[in-house]
Motif scaffolding. Structure first.
Motif, short mmCIF file in Angstrom:
data_model
loop_
_atom_site.label_atom_id
_atom_site.label_comp_id
_atom_site.label_asym_id
_atom_site.label_seq_id
_atom_site.Cartn_x
_atom_site.Cartn_y
_atom_site.Cartn_z
N VAL A 30 29.90 37.47 33.77
CA VAL A 30 29.70 37.57 32.31
C VAL A 30 29.91 38.99 31.83
CG1 VAL A 30 28.03 37.35 30.43
CG2 VAL A 30 28.14 35.59 32.22
N TYR A 31 29.24 39.94 32.48
CA TYR A 31 29.38 41.34 32.05
C TYR A 31 30.79 41.87 32.31
CZ TYR A 31 24.37 41.74 31.20
OH TYR A 31 23.11 41.59 30.70
N THR A 32 31.43 41.38 33.37
CA THR A 32 32.81 41.79 33.64
C THR A 32 33.73 41.31 32.54
OG1 THR A 32 32.41 41.72 36.03
CG2 THR A 32 34.70 41.70 35.30
N LEU A 33 33.55 40.08 32.09
CA LEU A 33 34.38 39.54 31.01
C LEU A 33 34.13 40.26 29.69
CD1 LEU A 33 34.19 35.69 31.76
CD2 LEU A 33 36.12 37.24 32.13
N ILE A 34 32.87 40.60 29.42
CA ILE A 34 32.56 41.37 28.20
C ILE A 34 33.23 42.74 28.28
CG2 ILE A 34 30.73 42.48 26.87
CD1 ILE A 34 28.88 40.19 27.71
N SER A 35 33.15 43.36 29.45
CA SER A 35 33.79 44.66 29.65
C SER A 35 35.30 44.57 29.42
CB SER A 35 33.50 45.18 31.06
OG SER A 35 34.18 46.39 31.30
N LEU A 41 39.98 45.40 23.16
CA LEU A 41 39.82 45.95 21.81
C LEU A 41 40.22 47.43 21.77
CD1 LEU A 41 36.44 44.37 20.64
CD2 LEU A 41 38.74 43.82 19.81
N ALA A 42 39.86 48.15 22.83
CA ALA A 42 40.23 49.56 22.90
C ALA A 42 41.75 49.72 22.93
CB ALA A 42 39.61 50.20 24.15
N MET A 43 42.42 48.88 23.68
CA MET A 43 43.88 48.94 23.75
C MET A 43 44.51 48.61 22.40
SD MET A 43 44.39 50.09 26.70
CE MET A 43 46.17 50.01 26.71
N ALA A 44 43.88 47.69 21.65
CA ALA A 44 44.38 47.36 20.32
C ALA A 44 44.26 48.58 19.39
CB ALA A 44 43.61 46.18 19.75
N SER A 205 32.94 49.84 27.23
CA SER A 205 33.39 48.86 28.22
C SER A 205 32.88 49.24 29.62
CB SER A 205 34.92 48.79 28.22
OG SER A 205 35.40 48.01 29.29
N ALA A 206 32.99 50.52 29.96
CA ALA A 206 32.51 50.99 31.27
C ALA A 206 31.00 50.85 31.38
CB ALA A 206 32.93 52.44 31.48
N TRP A 207 30.29 51.12 30.29
CA TRP A 207 28.82 51.02 30.32
C TRP A 207 28.37 49.58 30.54
CZ3 TRP A 207 25.44 48.41 26.98
CH2 TRP A 207 24.09 48.65 27.24
N VAL A 208 29.02 48.63 29.86
CA VAL A 208 28.67 47.21 30.03
C VAL A 208 28.87 46.80 31.49
CG1 VAL A 208 29.38 44.85 29.46
CG2 VAL A 208 29.11 46.54 27.64
N LEU A 209 29.99 47.23 32.06
CA LEU A 209 30.25 46.91 33.47
C LEU A 209 29.19 47.54 34.37
CD1 LEU A 209 32.20 45.64 35.54
CD2 LEU A 209 33.36 47.85 35.64
N ALA A 210 28.85 48.80 34.10
CA ALA A 210 27.83 49.49 34.90
C ALA A 210 26.49 48.77 34.78
CB ALA A 210 27.70 50.95 34.45
N PHE A 211 26.13 48.36 33.58
CA PHE A 211 24.87 47.64 33.36
C PHE A 211 24.86 46.35 34.16
CE2 PHE A 211 22.14 44.66 31.07
CZ PHE A 211 20.98 45.41 30.91
N VAL A 270 35.99 48.46 40.59
CA VAL A 270 36.09 47.41 39.57
C VAL A 270 36.65 47.96 38.26
CG1 VAL A 270 34.83 45.68 38.23
CG2 VAL A 270 34.19 46.12 40.61
N VAL A 271 36.15 49.10 37.79
CA VAL A 271 36.64 49.65 36.53
C VAL A 271 38.10 50.09 36.69
CG1 VAL A 271 35.97 52.09 36.85
CG2 VAL A 271 35.96 51.08 34.56
N HIS A 272 38.45 50.53 37.87
CA HIS A 272 39.85 50.88 38.15
C HIS A 272 40.74 49.66 37.95
CE1 HIS A 272 42.79 53.09 41.12
NE2 HIS A 272 43.34 52.82 39.95
N ALA A 273 40.33 48.53 38.47
CA ALA A 273 41.11 47.30 38.34
C ALA A 273 41.22 46.87 36.88
CB ALA A 273 40.46 46.18 39.17
N ILE A 274 40.13 46.96 36.13
CA ILE A 274 40.15 46.54 34.72
C ILE A 274 41.10 47.41 33.90
CG2 ILE A 274 38.75 46.48 32.61
CD1 ILE A 274 36.40 45.58 34.32
N ILE A 275 41.12 48.70 34.16
CA ILE A 275 41.93 49.62 33.37
C ILE A 275 43.39 49.61 33.78
CG2 ILE A 275 42.32 52.07 32.87
CD1 ILE A 275 39.30 52.46 32.88
N PHE A 276 43.67 49.48 35.07
CA PHE A 276 45.03 49.67 35.56
C PHE A 276 45.84 48.39 35.73
CE2 PHE A 276 43.58 53.87 36.19
CZ PHE A 276 44.67 54.68 36.42
N ILE A 277 45.22 47.29 36.13
CA ILE A 277 46.01 46.09 36.45
C ILE A 277 46.70 45.48 35.23
CG2 ILE A 277 45.84 43.71 37.26
CD1 ILE A 277 43.89 44.62 39.38
#
Length: 297
Positions: A30-35, A41-44, A205-211, A270-277
């Protein structure tokens, strides 16, 4: 560049691999999907900040989204981060017939805005977050690059009046486009605001993932973590996708804030994968399917 990314192996020395495996197994979907949604949204916002800089040119949002991410993805795959902007320039000018000087000016302004906002955020962090004192030299160097970027704009504009530089048509025309952008203060203000929003959303986004991973850091620390890490991997040569170098930067920063080795590395992966993939996938699709031809009327 292999040496730059091999620093990731240094991180591995301190890792309890069983603890890392357990943490990744308990990763909250859930938190991964929110992140990931916040990252989208950031990319938009990043695309919007580019779109407003096109004076007299109309490039649809969806096309800029593809071009932006194709460039980011190509940069991620390159050991030196300069090929992405070149690819974006080619796609804009050859595929969509955007004037070369407009493409060059907007790409340059984008990079400067990232340096300015990144330097501003890191500078504020250095003043108000004592734990960042150990990164003072790096942060001051980043701020220096931001200042140099700002000084480069009037220098390019000034070059238009230098006789021997008039032999470079693209430089002259780009100087004219930059002059026009400098006069469009409202457009620059919007672009600057969107750039700030982009980095703040990345931090959120990173904070949600960390949480979701049970890592206790604030939103501000998460934002500074992303700004600092992206700045670090963007400036040093490294393996494709910044493998090793990205995790090293995240690991070092989180260690300062008391995060355990396994938790820091797990978060970094994990955050690396979200940002780069996502940008890499888009880059592969774009360059595999788009012929370089001019836009038809």
């Amino acid at each position: 560049f292999c040496a730059a990314s091999s620093i990731g192996l240094w991180v591995a020395r301190d890792i309890e691999w069983r603890a890392l495996t357990i943490q990744l197994d308990h990763l909250s979907l859930v938190y991964t999907l929110i992140s990931m949604a916040l990252f989208s949204l950031a990319m938009a916002l990043r695309v919007f900040r580019w779109q407003v800089l096109f004076l007299g040119e109309k490039v649809p949002f969806h096309r800029l989204l593809l071009i932006q991410n194709a460039g980011i993805g190509l940069n991620s795959l390159s050991p030196i981060r300069v090929f992405g902007e070149a690819a974006q320039f080619v796609l804009l000018t050859l595929r969509y017939s955007v004037k070369r000087e407009v493409a060059a000016a907007t790409l340059g302004i984008q990079r400067v805005l990232d340096f300015v906002i990144g330097g501003l955020l890191l500078g504020v962090g250095l003043v108000f977050v004592p734990a960042l004192q150990g990164f003072t030299i790096y942060i001051l160097g980043f701020i220096a690059l931001a200042v140099l970027g700002l000084l480069a704009i009037p220098l390019v504009i000034w070059s238009k009046g230098v006789p021997w530089l008039n032999r470079l048509p693209l430089l002259v025309s780009t100087a004219g486009s930059l002059r026009g952008l400098m006069r469009a203060k409202s457009k620059l203000a919007y672009s600057l605001g969107f750039t700030l929003g982009y980095w703040l959303l990345l931090g959120l986004s990173a904070w949600v993932l960390a949480f979701g991973m049970g890592i206790d850091i604030s939103v501000s620390v998460a934002t500074l973590l992303i700004v600092g890490t992206m700045g670090f991997v963007g400036l040093i040569p490294s393996l494709p996708a910044s493998v090793g170098a990205f995790e090293f930067a995240v690991y070092q920063i989180l260690q300062v804030f008391g995060v355990g080795p396994a938790e820091a590395l797990g978060f970094g992966l994990v955050v690396h994968a979200i940002i780069f993939i996502p940008p890499i996938v888009i880059a592969v699709v774009v360059f595999a399917s788009w012929p370089f031809k001019t836009r038809t009327a």
